[in-house]
Motif scaffolding. Structure first.
Motif, short mmCIF file in Angstrom:
data_model
loop_
_atom_site.label_atom_id
_atom_site.label_comp_id
_atom_site.label_asym_id
_atom_site.label_seq_id
_atom_site.Cartn_x
_atom_site.Cartn_y
_atom_site.Cartn_z
N CYS A 35 0.72 -0.90 0.18
CA CYS A 35 -0.01 -0.13 0.39
C CYS A 35 0.78 0.98 -0.55
O CYS A 35 1.56 1.30 0.81
CB CYS A 35 -1.00 -0.25 1.49
SG CYS A 35 -1.95 1.18 1.50
N CYS A 53 -4.09 -1.50 -8.93
CA CYS A 53 -4.84 -0.88 -7.68
C CYS A 53 -3.41 -0.74 -6.81
O CYS A 53 -2.31 -1.50 -7.27
CB CYS A 53 -5.17 -1.79 -6.41
SG CYS A 53 -4.79 -3.30 -6.06
N ARG A 55 -3.94 0.72 -3.25
CA ARG A 55 -3.60 1.26 -1.57
C ARG A 55 -4.58 -0.23 -1.20
O ARG A 55 -5.29 -0.64 -2.09
CB ARG A 55 -4.85 1.93 -1.12
CG ARG A 55 -3.82 3.76 -1.77
CD ARG A 55 -5.34 4.17 -1.11
NE ARG A 55 -4.52 5.69 -1.54
CZ ARG A 55 -4.71 6.40 -2.78
NH1 ARG A 55 -5.03 6.56 -3.62
NH2 ARG A 55 -4.10 8.15 -2.11
N CYS A 59 -7.42 1.57 3.80
CA CYS A 59 -6.40 3.30 2.74
C CYS A 59 -7.74 3.58 1.41
O CYS A 59 -7.36 4.54 1.48
CB CYS A 59 -4.73 2.81 2.46
SG CYS A 59 -4.16 2.56 3.75
N GLN A 60 -7.75 2.83 0.89
CA GLN A 60 -8.93 3.09 -0.64
C GLN A 60 -9.99 3.30 -0.45
O GLN A 60 -10.47 4.74 -0.17
CB GLN A 60 -9.40 2.10 -1.29
CG GLN A 60 -9.41 2.29 -3.12
CD GLN A 60 -8.84 3.57 -3.37
OE1 GLN A 60 -7.58 3.28 -3.57
NE2 GLN A 60 -10.15 4.40 -4.07
N GLU A 61 -11.09 3.25 1.01
CA GLU A 61 -11.61 3.13 2.02
C GLU A 61 -11.62 4.74 2.46
O GLU A 61 -12.20 5.83 1.97
CB GLU A 61 -12.32 2.53 2.65
CG GLU A 61 -13.34 1.51 2.23
CD GLU A 61 -13.16 0.01 2.87
OE1 GLU A 61 -13.58 0.61 4.43
OE2 GLU A 61 -13.85 -0.81 2.40
N GLU A 63 -9.30 7.35 1.48
CA GLU A 63 -9.10 7.87 -0.03
C GLU A 63 -10.60 8.39 -0.40
O GLU A 63 -10.93 9.30 -0.87
CB GLU A 63 -8.49 7.88 -0.84
CG GLU A 63 -7.65 8.18 -2.38
CD GLU A 63 -6.71 9.05 -1.68
OE1 GLU A 63 -7.46 10.15 -2.78
OE2 GLU A 63 -6.72 9.32 -0.35
N GLU A 64 -11.23 7.30 -0.77
CA GLU A 64 -12.63 7.97 -1.05
C GLU A 64 -13.83 8.24 -0.81
O GLU A 64 -14.86 9.16 -1.00
CB GLU A 64 -13.78 6.38 -1.61
CG GLU A 64 -12.91 5.39 -2.70
CD GLU A 64 -13.12 4.03 -2.98
OE1 GLU A 64 -13.89 3.59 -2.42
OE2 GLU A 64 -12.74 3.51 -4.25
#
Length: 68
Positions: A35, A53, A55, A59-61, A63-64
């Motif tokens: 990540c 991808c 992240r 971490c993606q959650e 970010e979103e």
């Protein structure tokens, strides 16, 4: 007023460069093994399912949702 406009233009240029670099990365379909935010290993299943991808899921959650 010029100082404010200069800072805005500089911020826009940085944002554009970051977006373009991420776009080029996703087009090549290369996923990171770790990540980019937390450094944890990204599971192979995620790397295969989400081409490009960078992240982990957590971490993606963040970010979103725009969380720090």
């Amino acid at each position: 007023m010029n100082d404010f406009a200069d800072k805005a233009a500089e911020a826009e240029a940085l944002f554009r460069e970051e977006a373009l670099s991420k776009h080029c990365l996703s087009e090549s379909h290369l996923s990171y093994s770790h990540c980019e935010d937390c450094g944890e290993l990204i599971p192979e299943a995620r790397r295969l399912a989400v081409k490009g991808c960078t992240r982990c899921i957590v971490c993606q959650e963040y970010e979103e949702k725009g969380w720090p």
